[in-house]
Design a protein around this motif. Structure first.
Motif, PDB file in Angstrom:
ATOM      1  N   THR A 119       0.838  -1.204   0.000  1.00 47.85           N
ATOM      2  CA  THR A 119       0.000   0.000   0.000  1.00 47.85           C
ATOM      3  C   THR A 119       0.875   1.256   0.000  1.00 47.85           C
ATOM      4  OG1 THR A 119      -1.894   1.113   1.042  1.00 47.85           O
ATOM      5  CG2 THR A 119      -0.352  -0.022   2.532  1.00 47.85           C
ATOM      6  N   ARG A 222      -2.285  -4.760  -2.269  1.00 49.13           N
ATOM      7  CA  ARG A 222      -3.435  -3.897  -2.016  1.00 49.13           C
ATOM      8  C   ARG A 222      -3.996  -4.214  -0.631  1.00 49.13           C
ATOM      9  NH1 ARG A 222      -7.479  -5.485  -4.741  1.00 49.13           N
ATOM     10  NH2 ARG A 222      -8.516  -3.580  -5.463  1.00 49.13           N
ATOM     11  N   THR A 223      -4.376  -3.186   0.109  1.00 48.73           N
ATOM     12  CA  THR A 223      -4.991  -3.372   1.425  1.00 48.73           C
ATOM     13  C   THR A 223      -6.385  -2.759   1.362  1.00 48.73           C
ATOM     14  OG1 THR A 223      -3.845  -1.372   2.175  1.00 48.73           O
ATOM     15  CG2 THR A 223      -2.838  -3.472   2.718  1.00 48.73           C
ATOM     16  N   ASP A 226      -7.892   0.009   3.936  1.00 51.67           N
ATOM     17  CA  ASP A 226      -6.950   1.088   4.231  1.00 51.67           C
ATOM     18  C   ASP A 226      -7.667   2.435   4.324  1.00 51.67           C
ATOM     19  OD1 ASP A 226      -4.695   2.846   4.256  1.00 51.67           O
ATOM     20  OD2 ASP A 226      -3.534   1.369   3.132  1.00 51.67           O
ATOM     21  N   GLN A 234      -4.727   3.399  -4.372  1.00 49.11           N
ATOM     22  CA  GLN A 234      -3.820   2.290  -4.678  1.00 49.11           C
ATOM     23  C   GLN A 234      -4.011   1.834  -6.123  1.00 49.11           C
ATOM     24  OE1 GLN A 234      -3.960  -0.873  -1.598  1.00 49.11           O
ATOM     25  NE2 GLN A 234      -4.990   0.617  -0.290  1.00 49.11           N
ATOM     26  N   HIS A 259      -4.078  -0.048   6.937  1.00 49.75           N
ATOM     27  CA  HIS A 259      -2.836   0.450   6.360  1.00 49.75           C
ATOM     28  C   HIS A 259      -1.624  -0.312   6.903  1.00 49.75           C
ATOM     29  CE1 HIS A 259      -0.450   3.360   4.213  1.00 49.75           C
ATOM     30  NE2 HIS A 259       0.186   3.751   5.302  1.00 49.75           N
TER      31      HIS A 259
END
Length: 276
Positions: A119, A222-223, A226, A234, A259
């Protein structure tokens, strides 16, 4: 055996990678996490931060205001050169650390096995600085700005107060950065946060070229939950980077984390890095 160098993001330090390091080492990899200049054991602390003077903290100039992105890059490249004695390095950057790993790959692409952006910021020619990335409309949902204190033009830093005794401020920090861990666990991680990110780092040119940075294989983790670098941002960064190097596109992996996946799901994150 992988050869991993882990780079922290804004306000963080090498120690925040400890749980991930343990898992990767247990898998048989060679792993090192480093403090960037002005962070961790190299941190510079405002006097007001150490004395607990909240009013003065909002205005005191940062002792690390003179640190630039080039200082980060030089430190990473020096470490990469040493680690490359054991093989090419997989360089992992979290959040603002993406700026620094991009510049490191631009400097020594031949020594890097893969870039992994957790991220993390991916600067390209269209938005070449951290500040430009932050200003993209896809980042408008970020709530991390709520924990900033003081005027960066006066302090020379984007400043937070990890030692704050205000429970509302503490909760804002947890919600922005670590919302999927308990307050008790967040406080353990917050104890090692640094108050200052040199503001110059956000405005220094950070993008790489297609010929050098763009030649290195790369992964974006990818989070999805977040709240600091929203998922839409992102995905925008991934798309822009892929457009710049269509022959070398991001491989993507996805974690349902905040995050700070290194805190909330270190084992799963280590598994993704092992696959990379």
């Amino acid at each position: 055996m992988g050869n991993f160098l882990l780079i922290h993001g804004a306000w963080h330090a090498a120690t925040h990678w400890n749980k991930v390091e343990e898992h990767l080492t247990g898998m048989g990899h060679r792993v090192h996490a480093m403090d960037l200049p002005g962070s961790g054991l190299e941190a510079g602390y405002p006097r007001a931060y150490l004395s607990g003077d909240d009013d003065a903290l909002a205005t005191e100039p940062s002792p690390i205001a003179g640190v630039h992105l080039a200082d980060y890059t030089d430190a990473i490249v020096a470490r990469v050169r040493r680690m490359a004695e054991h093989g090419k390095v997989t360089l992992v950057g979290h959040s603002f650390g993406g700026l620094a790993i991009t510049q490191a790959a631009e400097a020594v692409p031949e020594l890097i096995e893969r870039l992994v952006y957790l991220t993390a910021y991916v600067p390209v020619e269209k938005f070449p600085t951290g500040a430009a990335v932050s200003s993209l409309p896809e980042g408008a949902a970020s709530i991390s700005g709520a924990i900033l204190i003081g005027d960066p033009s006066r302090t020379g830093a984007m400043r937070i107060n990890p030692r704050s005794a205000d429970p509302d401020y503490v909760e804002q920090g947890r919600r922005a950065l670590y919302h999927d861990v308990s307050t008790e666990e967040y406080l353990r991680f917050a104890a090692y946060l640094n108050p200052d990110l040199p503001v110059a780092v956000a405005f220094d040119e950070a993008h790489g070229t297609a010929q050098r940075w763009g030649s290195v294989p790369r992964t974006f983790i990818r989070t999805t939950e977040d709240r600091t670098v929203p998922l839409a941002l992102q995905d925008r960064m991934i798309a822009e980077a892929d457009a710049m190097t269509p022959g070398n596109r991001f491989e993507t992996r996805t974690l349902a984390s905040s995050h700070s996946a290194f805190a909330s799901m270190p084992e799963q994150l280590a598994g993704v890095l092992d696959e990379a």
